[in-house]
Design an enzyme around this catalytic site. Structure first.
Site, short mmCIF file in Angstrom:
data_model
loop_
_atom_site.label_atom_id
_atom_site.label_comp_id
_atom_site.label_asym_id
_atom_site.label_seq_id
_atom_site.Cartn_x
_atom_site.Cartn_y
_atom_site.Cartn_z
N GLU A 286 0.83 -1.21 0.00
CA GLU A 286 0.00 0.00 0.00
C GLU A 286 0.86 1.26 0.00
O GLU A 286 0.56 2.24 -0.70
CB GLU A 286 -0.94 -0.02 1.20
CG GLU A 286 -2.24 0.73 0.95
CD GLU A 286 -3.34 0.29 1.90
OE1 GLU A 286 -3.21 0.58 3.12
OE2 GLU A 286 -4.31 -0.34 1.45
N GLU A 289 2.24 1.62 -3.43
CA GLU A 289 1.23 2.12 -4.35
C GLU A 289 1.00 3.62 -4.16
O GLU A 289 0.88 4.36 -5.15
CB GLU A 289 -0.09 1.36 -4.14
CG GLU A 289 -1.18 1.77 -5.11
CD GLU A 289 -2.47 0.99 -4.93
OE1 GLU A 289 -3.42 1.23 -5.69
OE2 GLU A 289 -2.54 0.13 -4.01
N CYS A 306 -8.59 -2.09 3.13
CA CYS A 306 -8.53 -3.25 4.02
C CYS A 306 -9.90 -3.67 4.53
O CYS A 306 -10.07 -4.79 5.00
CB CYS A 306 -7.62 -2.95 5.21
SG CYS A 306 -5.92 -2.68 4.72
N SER A 326 -7.14 1.76 -3.11
CA SER A 326 -5.96 0.93 -3.33
C SER A 326 -6.41 -0.42 -3.86
O SER A 326 -7.46 -0.94 -3.48
CB SER A 326 -5.20 0.76 -2.02
OG SER A 326 -4.28 -0.32 -2.11
N LYS A 365 -16.01 -9.97 6.57
CA LYS A 365 -14.89 -10.81 6.12
C LYS A 365 -15.39 -12.18 5.64
O LYS A 365 -14.75 -12.82 4.81
CB LYS A 365 -13.88 -11.00 7.25
CG LYS A 365 -13.17 -9.74 7.69
CD LYS A 365 -12.16 -9.27 6.67
CE LYS A 365 -11.36 -8.07 7.18
NZ LYS A 365 -10.47 -7.51 6.15
N GLU A 368 -16.35 -11.49 2.16
CA GLU A 368 -15.16 -11.13 1.40
C GLU A 368 -14.39 -12.37 0.95
O GLU A 368 -13.91 -12.45 -0.19
CB GLU A 368 -14.25 -10.24 2.25
CG GLU A 368 -12.95 -9.85 1.54
CD GLU A 368 -11.92 -9.25 2.47
OE1 GLU A 368 -11.13 -8.42 2.00
OE2 GLU A 368 -11.88 -9.63 3.66
N GLU A 373 -13.05 -12.70 -7.19
CA GLU A 373 -11.80 -12.06 -7.59
C GLU A 373 -10.70 -12.23 -6.55
O GLU A 373 -9.55 -11.88 -6.79
CB GLU A 373 -12.01 -10.57 -7.90
CG GLU A 373 -12.44 -9.73 -6.71
CD GLU A 373 -13.94 -9.66 -6.54
OE1 GLU A 373 -14.42 -8.68 -5.94
OE2 GLU A 373 -14.65 -10.58 -7.00
N CYS A 510 -11.96 -1.63 13.36
CA CYS A 510 -12.14 -3.07 13.61
C CYS A 510 -12.42 -3.39 15.07
O CYS A 510 -13.07 -4.39 15.37
CB CYS A 510 -10.92 -3.84 13.13
SG CYS A 510 -10.62 -3.70 11.36
#
Length: 581
Positions: A286, A289, A306, A326, A365, A368, A373, A510
């Site tokens: 990250e 990037e 994230c 990102s 999550k 996810e 992908e 979180c």
């Protein structure tokens, strides 16, 4: 100076501000008025004001009927009785009526012993259901990979609706039908998987019953652990270590990292790793990037990616902005990818035999991990996701005395972590971790004071400027999807002047995730968890992600250059516009 008035509650005369409710006034003198639909989220500037459950009914002199204490404002010389036989009878009847249309499956219910309706029935001494008759019969929705919706257990408190629409601004949940047939759900009662739900889980966090719960995957984990041909790896997110102890009677913010590792090993996992390694790896990508975008006139601001709930939020709500997040996968997905490639080669294990389990503070999550992908060769990089609450249940099921466990260390290789990865668990932590690395890489100088305190706090939206060499980086931070919406609207409308932005879907980040121990909107619990995260960071010898020797060795031996071809293939992803329903 406050405009005070005089009121009397249960023969106690007090002076209170003239703009508060009877419920708030009673709380000031230690008088408890039971509530069910009421939810006070002062720190989020939101109160659930439906007054739909009618559990808090009290007598107010001068009124012919009982009044709901949660929404009735006080007036001068008001006389209130909360404990009269009339008020108590009405209160009990309201709960009895709710129970008359509620499934009697407490023993097997996901919220058994954590259900507010169950606790209130006990408190009011309800031992039988007087009102017999028809009960609602709705299909349970388990269509998503994250949330179970059981309308049969909905009591129309509408807390979830307030959280979804007012705090998170997702607009998924609303009242359906009328009267006896009423419940809360998506428009047209469509399956959750077909809606724009982000699976942030904040509706689950505030639901007083089991009308909304997470999909339970503990049985899958037990089966995997006991499968003779499977090698089961578990990884645990940074926010878990400062919240898990609450499930075992410990004070909020107690750091239980070592006990957590011991518990996981006793449960039977073959290897126990820290998602913090994946977080350090995420920062290398990250930060690279971000620097690449800055130096090559790339799209700015760059948004951290994230949090899967906010990623799904932008896909549904702001598809025109999908070029700014990102492309980095989240830390636990990165770790799963590396576990089934690099680690599998190191340990000489067939990747098909490896089962990766993630313990996450987040319900999103779960969904996810099933995104197409984020898989490789049609195999999930992370096979099973369980929440903090689910892990707590597994520890109890295994008969482990968690509070008295000795400490253990995470396994290696891939076991070294830094303080930068730990602060991922709280709002502002991801962007602070990225800046610790970006600063040294952009300046070539050592960053002595690694704490960017201007990025910290609990405010919903924060702005800060960080000086790096001859450039000032403008940073934005938002937690809670309602606040994310405000920042994204500014970007879309050209008002934003940021270079980088961190967004977390859950209030507090979180640490306040939808899969954490229930905190019932108590921001003090969130603050204690946050303080513990920063304490754990300060206690680490290494505090910058690029100082993680095992992460850098991974690049040398396997990935090549950060942000390079192989790193892109394994550690980056893409986003797609989704329907807004």
């Amino acid at each position: 100076m406050e405009n005070l008035i005089t009121i009397t509650i249960n023969d106690q005369t007090i002076k209170v501000p003239n703009d508060i409710t009877i419920l708030e006034a009673a709380q000031q003198i230690g008088i408890k008025i039971p509530t069910l639909c009421h939810l006070d989220l002062h720190d989020l500037k939101m109160v659930n004001k439906t007054a739909s459950c009618r559990v808090c009914m009290v007598e107010a002199h001068g009124r012919n009927t009982l009044v709901p204490a949660c929404v009735t404002k006080v007036w001068n010389n008001m006389i209130v009785k909360t404990d009269s036989i009339r008020a108590i009878t009405a209160r009990r009847m309201a709960v009895e009526l709710l129970l008359s249309n509620h499934p009697n499956d407490c023993f097997t219910c996901a919220k058994n012993l954590e259900c507010e309706l169950q606790a209130l029935a006990k408190e009011l001494g309800i031992r039988d259901i007087k009102w017999k008759g028809k009960k609602s019969e709705y299909k349970i929705d388990e269509s998503s990979d994250a949330i179970v919706k059981d309308p049969n257990k909905c009591i129309m408190c509408r807390r979830c609706e307030t959280m979804c629409n007012e705090v998170q601004t997702c607009g998924i949940l609303s009242s359906l039908n009328r009267g006896f047939d009423a419940f809360v759900g998506p428009a047209f009662n469509m399956p959750m998987k077909d809606s724009s739900c982000t699976y942030c889980g904040q509706c689950v966090a505030v639901c007083p019953t089991a009308a909304l719960t997470e999909i339970n995957h503990t049985r899958k984990v037990w089966r995997a652990i006991n499968h003779p041909d499977k090698y089961v790896i578990v990884q645990t997110a940074p926010a878990i270590r400062v919240a898990l102890g609450e499930l075992f009677g410990m004070e909020a913010g107690t750091i239980v990292t070592g006990k957590l590792v011991t518990a996981l090993k006793r449960i039977g996992f073959d290897s126990v790793f820290d998602t913090d390694f994946g977080a350090d790896l995420t920062i290398i990508e990250e930060a690279s990037e971000l620097i690449h975008r800055i130096e090559h006139n790339g799209t700015l601001p760059m948004l951290t990616s994230c949090c899967p709930a906010w990623v799904k939020f932008i896909e549904h709500q702001f598809p025109e902005l999908l070029d700014i997040p990102s492309t980095c996968k989240s830390p636990h997905i990165m770790f799963g990818t590396i576990a089934k490639t690099y680690l599998a080669e190191k340990m000489k294990i067939d990747p098909k035999k490896i089962v990766v389990v993630s313990v996450m503070p987040c319900i999103a999550k779960k969904a996810e991990a099933k995104r197409p992908e984020l898989t490789k060769d049609y195999n999930d990089n992370v096979d099973i996701v369980i929440t903090t609450r689910e892990l707590g249940a597994m520890i109890r099921e295994a008969g482990i005395d968690f509070a008295n466990l000795p400490d253990s260390d995470f396994d290696r290789p891939l076991g070294e972590t830094t303080g930068a990865s730990i602060i991922f668990g709280t709002t502002g932590g991801v962007i602070e971790a990225a800046l610790r690395t970006a600063y040294e890489w952009m300046t070539g100088e050592e960053l002595n004071n690694v704490e960017f305190k201007q990025l910290r706090g609990i405010e919903g939206i924060r702005e800060a400027t960080v000086d790096i060499k001859d450039k000032q980086l403008r940073i934005g931070i938002a937690h809670g999807l309602g606040n994310a919406r405000k920042i994204l609207e500014d970007i879309r409308d050209g008002k934003s002047k940021f270079d980088a932005i961190e967004i977390m879907a859950c209030p507090g980040g979180c640490i306040g995730g939808g899969g954490q121990p229930y905190h019932h909107g108590n921001v003090e619990i969130i603050k204690k968890r946050q303080e513990a995260i920063y304490k754990e960071d300060r206690n680490k010898k290494l505090r910058k992600s690029h100082e993680n020797s095992e992460v850098m060795k991974l690049y040398e031996e396997y990935l090549g250059e950060p942000y390079g071809k192989k790193a892109h293939e394994l550690l980056h992803t893409h986003y797609e516009s989704k329907n807004r329903i």
